[in-house]
Motif scaffolding. Structure first.
Motif, PDB file in Angstrom:
ATOM      1  N   TYR A   1       0.849  -1.195   0.000  1.00  0.00           N
ATOM      2  CA  TYR A   1       0.000   0.000   0.000  1.00  0.00           C
ATOM      3  C   TYR A   1       0.882   1.241   0.000  1.00  0.00           C
ATOM      4  CZ  TYR A   1      -3.536  -3.340   1.323  1.00  0.00           C
ATOM      5  OH  TYR A   1      -4.376  -4.427   1.330  1.00  0.00           O
ATOM      6  N   LEU A   2       0.542   2.186  -0.861  1.00  0.00           N
ATOM      7  CA  LEU A   2       1.192   3.489  -0.841  1.00  0.00           C
ATOM      8  C   LEU A   2       0.272   4.448  -0.095  1.00  0.00           C
ATOM      9  CD1 LEU A   2       2.518   3.675  -4.500  1.00  0.00           C
ATOM     10  CD2 LEU A   2       3.822   3.192  -2.424  1.00  0.00           C
ATOM     11  N   ILE A   3       0.852   5.239   0.774  1.00  0.00           N
ATOM     12  CA  ILE A   3       0.087   6.200   1.566  1.00  0.00           C
ATOM     13  C   ILE A   3       0.225   7.566   0.903  1.00  0.00           C
ATOM     14  CG2 ILE A   3      -0.112   7.326   3.813  1.00  0.00           C
ATOM     15  CD1 ILE A   3       1.196   4.747   5.006  1.00  0.00           C
ATOM     16  N   GLN A   4      -0.905   8.209   0.660  1.00  0.00           N
ATOM     17  CA  GLN A   4      -0.889   9.531   0.053  1.00  0.00           C
ATOM     18  C   GLN A   4      -1.585  10.539   0.952  1.00  0.00           C
ATOM     19  OE1 GLN A   4      -2.157   8.005  -4.115  1.00  0.00           O
ATOM     20  NE2 GLN A   4      -1.251  10.054  -4.389  1.00  0.00           N
ATOM     21  N   LYS A   5      -1.105  11.755   0.906  1.00  0.00           N
ATOM     22  CA  LYS A   5      -1.743  12.903   1.549  1.00  0.00           C
ATOM     23  C   LYS A   5      -2.013  13.862   0.408  1.00  0.00           C
ATOM     24  CE  LYS A   5      -2.529  15.739   5.122  1.00  0.00           C
ATOM     25  NZ  LYS A   5      -3.432  15.577   6.182  1.00  0.00           N
TER      26      LYS A   5
ATOM     27  N   ASP B   1      -2.174  14.719  -3.190  1.00  0.00           N
ATOM     28  CA  ASP B   1      -1.470  14.142  -4.341  1.00  0.00           C
ATOM     29  C   ASP B   1      -0.047  13.699  -3.996  1.00  0.00           C
ATOM     30  OD1 ASP B   1      -3.650  14.519  -6.020  1.00  0.00           O
ATOM     31  OD2 ASP B   1      -2.976  16.507  -6.667  1.00  0.00           O
ATOM     32  N   ALA B   2       0.396  13.971  -2.773  1.00  0.00           N
ATOM     33  CA  ALA B   2       1.775  13.667  -2.385  1.00  0.00           C
ATOM     34  C   ALA B   2       1.870  12.285  -1.747  1.00  0.00           C
ATOM     35  CB  ALA B   2       2.273  14.720  -1.401  1.00  0.00           C
ATOM     36  N   TYR B   3       2.946  11.583  -2.054  1.00  0.00           N
ATOM     37  CA  TYR B   3       3.212  10.310  -1.391  1.00  0.00           C
ATOM     38  C   TYR B   3       3.742  10.603   0.005  1.00  0.00           C
ATOM     39  CZ  TYR B   3       2.457   8.027  -5.810  1.00  0.00           C
ATOM     40  OH  TYR B   3       1.877   7.578  -6.961  1.00  0.00           O
ATOM     41  N   ALA B   4       3.148   9.942   0.997  1.00  0.00           N
ATOM     42  CA  ALA B   4       3.495  10.208   2.391  1.00  0.00           C
ATOM     43  C   ALA B   4       4.091   8.991   3.086  1.00  0.00           C
ATOM     44  CB  ALA B   4       2.258  10.680   3.145  1.00  0.00           C
TER      45      ALA B   4
ATOM     46  N   TYR C   1       4.785  14.181   7.665  1.00  0.00           N
ATOM     47  CA  TYR C   1       3.374  13.821   7.794  1.00  0.00           C
ATOM     48  C   TYR C   1       3.056  13.147   9.133  1.00  0.00           C
ATOM     49  CZ  TYR C   1       3.384  14.874   2.861  1.00  0.00           C
ATOM     50  OH  TYR C   1       3.512  15.514   1.660  1.00  0.00           O
TER      51      TYR C   1
END
Length: 145
Positions: A40-44, A46-49, A76
């Motif tokens: 899983y990629l975590i985003q805030k 449009d930014a990858y967090a 973050y």
């Protein structure tokens, strides 16, 4: 992954190579091909967090999900995104869970204990094994894998 390994190097003996990079994460590509691994990629916005790597371990003494790796970039942290993502993953993967931290990684222990305690209303166990603190619990309304 390089940022994660850099952060983690406070707790384990890791150094960069001659190219200035840490050694790659062994088995990372398996998370996109193995049916028992979940990246899983975590985003805030449009930014990858950050990212999370979850594994299904279907073996003795019991089958369970494991939070193999979990990382939120420094900028973050302390804003609730880690808690939000962790609880979403627990809800998504119903069943028995184990989450572990290196014994020296006290900040991670505090983070996971707090989240798991709230998520389970205190219904979890914790043990020390092989230099790791391990929390074991069941996600509510658990179903088998």
């Amino acid at each position: 992954m390089q940022f994660y390994v850099y952060d983690f190097s406070r707790f384990v003996d890791l150094d960069v190579g001659a190219d200035g990079l840490f050694v790659g994460y062994k088995g990372l590509s398996d998370y996109w091909t193995d049916k028992n691994r979940f990246p899983y990629l975590i985003q805030k916005g449009d930014a990858y967090a950050g990212f999370a790597l979850v594994r299904w371990i279907g073996s003795a003494p019991y089958s369970h999900y494991s939070m193999a790796e979990f990382f939120v970039m420094q900028k973050y942290r302390r804003g609730g995104i880690g808690k939000k993502i962790a609880t979403q993953l627990f809800d998504l993967h119903k069943g028995d869970w184990e989450v572990f931290q290196k014994e020296r990684n006290v900040p991670a222990q505090l983070f996971w204990r707090t989240i798991i305690d709230e998520y389970t209303n205190g219904d979890f166990t914790e043990r020390l094994e092989d230099g790791k603190k391990i929390q074991r619990f069941k996600s509510p309304s658990s179903i088998t894998h």
